[in-house]
Design a protein around this motif. Structure first.
Motif, short mmCIF file in Angstrom:
data_model
loop_
_atom_site.label_atom_id
_atom_site.label_comp_id
_atom_site.label_asym_id
_atom_site.label_seq_id
_atom_site.Cartn_x
_atom_site.Cartn_y
_atom_site.Cartn_z
N ILE A 16 29.64 6.36 0.95
CA ILE A 16 30.19 5.08 1.39
C ILE A 16 30.23 5.10 2.91
O ILE A 16 30.80 6.03 3.52
CB ILE A 16 31.62 4.86 0.86
N VAL A 17 29.61 4.11 3.52
CA VAL A 17 29.60 3.99 4.98
C VAL A 17 30.37 2.72 5.33
O VAL A 17 30.00 1.63 4.89
CB VAL A 17 28.15 3.92 5.52
N THR A 18 31.45 2.88 6.10
CA THR A 18 32.30 1.74 6.43
C THR A 18 32.22 1.43 7.92
O THR A 18 32.51 2.30 8.75
CB THR A 18 33.78 2.05 6.04
N LEU A 19 31.81 0.21 8.24
CA LEU A 19 31.77 -0.21 9.64
C LEU A 19 33.20 -0.25 10.15
O LEU A 19 34.09 -0.80 9.47
CB LEU A 19 31.11 -1.59 9.76
N ASN A 20 33.44 0.29 11.33
CA ASN A 20 34.84 0.49 11.75
C ASN A 20 35.03 0.22 13.25
O ASN A 20 35.29 1.12 14.02
CB ASN A 20 35.26 1.92 11.39
N ARG A 21 34.88 -1.06 13.60
CA ARG A 21 35.29 -1.50 14.95
C ARG A 21 36.30 -2.64 14.75
O ARG A 21 36.00 -3.82 15.01
CB ARG A 21 34.09 -2.00 15.76
N PRO A 22 37.48 -2.32 14.27
CA PRO A 22 38.42 -3.37 13.85
C PRO A 22 38.80 -4.34 14.96
O PRO A 22 39.02 -5.52 14.69
CB PRO A 22 39.66 -2.58 13.37
N ASP A 23 38.82 -3.87 16.21
CA ASP A 23 39.21 -4.77 17.31
C ASP A 23 38.14 -5.82 17.62
O ASP A 23 38.41 -6.80 18.32
CB ASP A 23 39.48 -3.96 18.60
N ALA A 24 36.94 -5.61 17.12
CA ALA A 24 35.85 -6.55 17.43
C ALA A 24 35.22 -7.10 16.14
O ALA A 24 34.07 -7.53 16.16
CB ALA A 24 34.80 -5.86 18.28
N LEU A 25 35.99 -7.12 15.07
CA LEU A 25 35.48 -7.60 13.77
C LEU A 25 34.14 -6.95 13.43
O LEU A 25 33.22 -7.60 12.94
CB LEU A 25 35.36 -9.13 13.75
N ASN A 26 34.07 -5.65 13.72
CA ASN A 26 32.86 -4.86 13.42
C ASN A 26 31.60 -5.39 14.10
O ASN A 26 30.49 -5.25 13.56
CB ASN A 26 32.63 -4.73 11.91
#
Ligand code: HXC
Length: 257
Positions: A16-26
Motif C-alpha cells: 500500500i502506497v499512501t500519498l502523504n503531503r497533507p498540508d498541500a492536499l497531496n
C-alpha cells in the motif's frame, strides 16, 4: 527507505502506497515523484509483492500537480527537463496497480489515478481536469486517457469547463470500476489487490499488458497479441496447476506468485 511525501506498508503480498503531503492536499511535486518512482521500482523488484494499492487521504487523493512549484517555470526549462515525463514510470509499472481514490482527484491527481490499472472510488471522490482555469492544459494524459475512458463528449466537457464530477458520474461514465462508501474504500481495494496477488503473477502481468494494448493498437493487432500471450501460457506450470486444480476440484496453488 526514508520517505517524506509517501507512506508505505505491506500486508501479505500487497503493498500500500499512501500519498502523504497533507498540508498541500497531496499536490504532486518533484520530491513526491522521485519517491514514488523509487517506491514503485522497489515493490516491482520484490518477488513477495503481487499487487500495489495507491491511495491518498480522506480529503484528497491528490489535488493536482504542485502549482507553487510549477508557477515559476518557463517554456525552455519545461521543455529541457521534459516536465512530467517522469510520471510515465507509474504507467510503466508492470505489476497490477489499483488506485483507491477518496476526495479530490484533480488535474495531475486525476491523471495519476488514470495511470493505474483501475480506480476504486469512495463516494466522496471528485474527479476533474481544472488546468484550463490555470491557463494550461492537462500534461500527464488528461486529454488522452480521460478521452479513452469516458469518450469525447465528457472529456471535452471536463477539460474545457474545468468542472468536477462526482464518484457516481465517474462510475456511470466508465472512469472508475467501483464506488464504495468512504469507510470501506481501503478494505475494498485491499480485497481486490489480495485476490489479484493470489493468482499467478506472470498471468496477472500479461492480463495488464494485453488490456493496455487495446488502447494502443488496432483490433486485429490487439487480438493477435492477446492470442500469442495466451498460447505462451501453455508453457507454464501455472496453467497446468490452474486447470489441474479445477479438474481435481481443489484450490490452485500457483507456483509463480
Ligand atoms: C499546490 C495546493 C494544490 C496544488 C491545494 N493546495 N491544491 N498546493 N498545488 N495543486 C494547497 C493550498 O494552496 C492550501 O495551502 C492547501 O493545499 C489546502 O487547499 P485549500 O485550497 O485551502 O483547500 P480547499 O479550500 O478545501 O479547496 C480544495 C481544492 C483547492 C478545491 C482542491 O485546493 C484547489 O482548487 N486546488 C487546486 C486544484 C487544481 O487546480 N489542480 C490542478 C493543478 S494543475 P495553504 O498553504 O494555502 O494552506 C495540474 C497540472 C497537470 O495538475 C498537468 C500535468 C501534471
Amino acid at each position: 527507505m526514508a520517505l517524506k511525501t509517501l507512506k508505505t506498508e505491506t500486508r501479505g503480498r500487497v503493498a500500500i502506497v499512501t500519498l502523504n503531503r497533507p498540508d498541500a492536499l497531496n499536490a504532486l511535486n518533484s520530491e513526491l515523484l522521485g519517491e514514488l518512482r523509487e517506491t514503485l521500482a522497489h515493490f516491482s523488484a520484490d518477488d513477495k509483492i503481487g499487487a500495489i494499492v495507491l491511495t491518498g487521504s480522506e480529503k484528497a487523493f491528490a489535488a493536482g500537480a504542485d502549482i507553487k512549484e510549477m508557477q515559476p517555470k518557463d517554456y525552455v526549462s519545461a521543455y529541457l527537463e521534459d516536465l512530467f515525463e517522469g510520471w510515465s514510470a507509474v504507467s510503466n509499472t508492470r505489476k497490477p496497480l489499483i488506485a483507491a481514490v477518496a476526495g479530490y482527484a484533480l488535474g495531475g491527481g486525476c491523471e495519476l489515478a488514470m495511470m493505474c490499472d483501475f480506480i476504486i472510488a469512495a463516494d466522496t471522490a471528485k474527479f476533474g481536469q481544472p488546468e484550463i482555469t490555470l491557463g494550461i492544459i492537462p500534461g500527464m494524459g488528461g486529454t488522452q486517457r480521460l478521452t479513452r475512458a469516458v469518450g469525447k463528449a465528457k472529456a471535452m466537457d471536463l477539460c474545457l469547463t474545468g468542472r468536477m464530477m462526482d464518484a457516481e458520474e465517474a462510475e456511470r461514465s466508465g472512469l472508475v470500476a467501483r464506488v464504495v462508501p468512504a469507510d470501506e474504500l481501503l478494505a475494498t481495494a485491499m480485497k481486490a489487490a489480495e485476490k489479484i496477488a493470489g493468482f499467478s503473477l506472470p498471468v496477472a502481468m500479461m492480463v495488464k499488458e494485453s488490456v493496455n494494448r487495446a488502447d494502443e493498437v488496432t483490433l486485429a493487432e490487439g487480438l493477435r497479441f492477446e492470442r500469442r500471450l495466451f498460447h505462451s501460457l501453455f508453457a507454464t506450470e501455472d496453467q497446468k496447476e490452474g486447470m489441474g486444480a479445477f479438474i481435481d476440484k481443489r484450490k490452485a496453488q500457483f507456483k509463480h506468485r
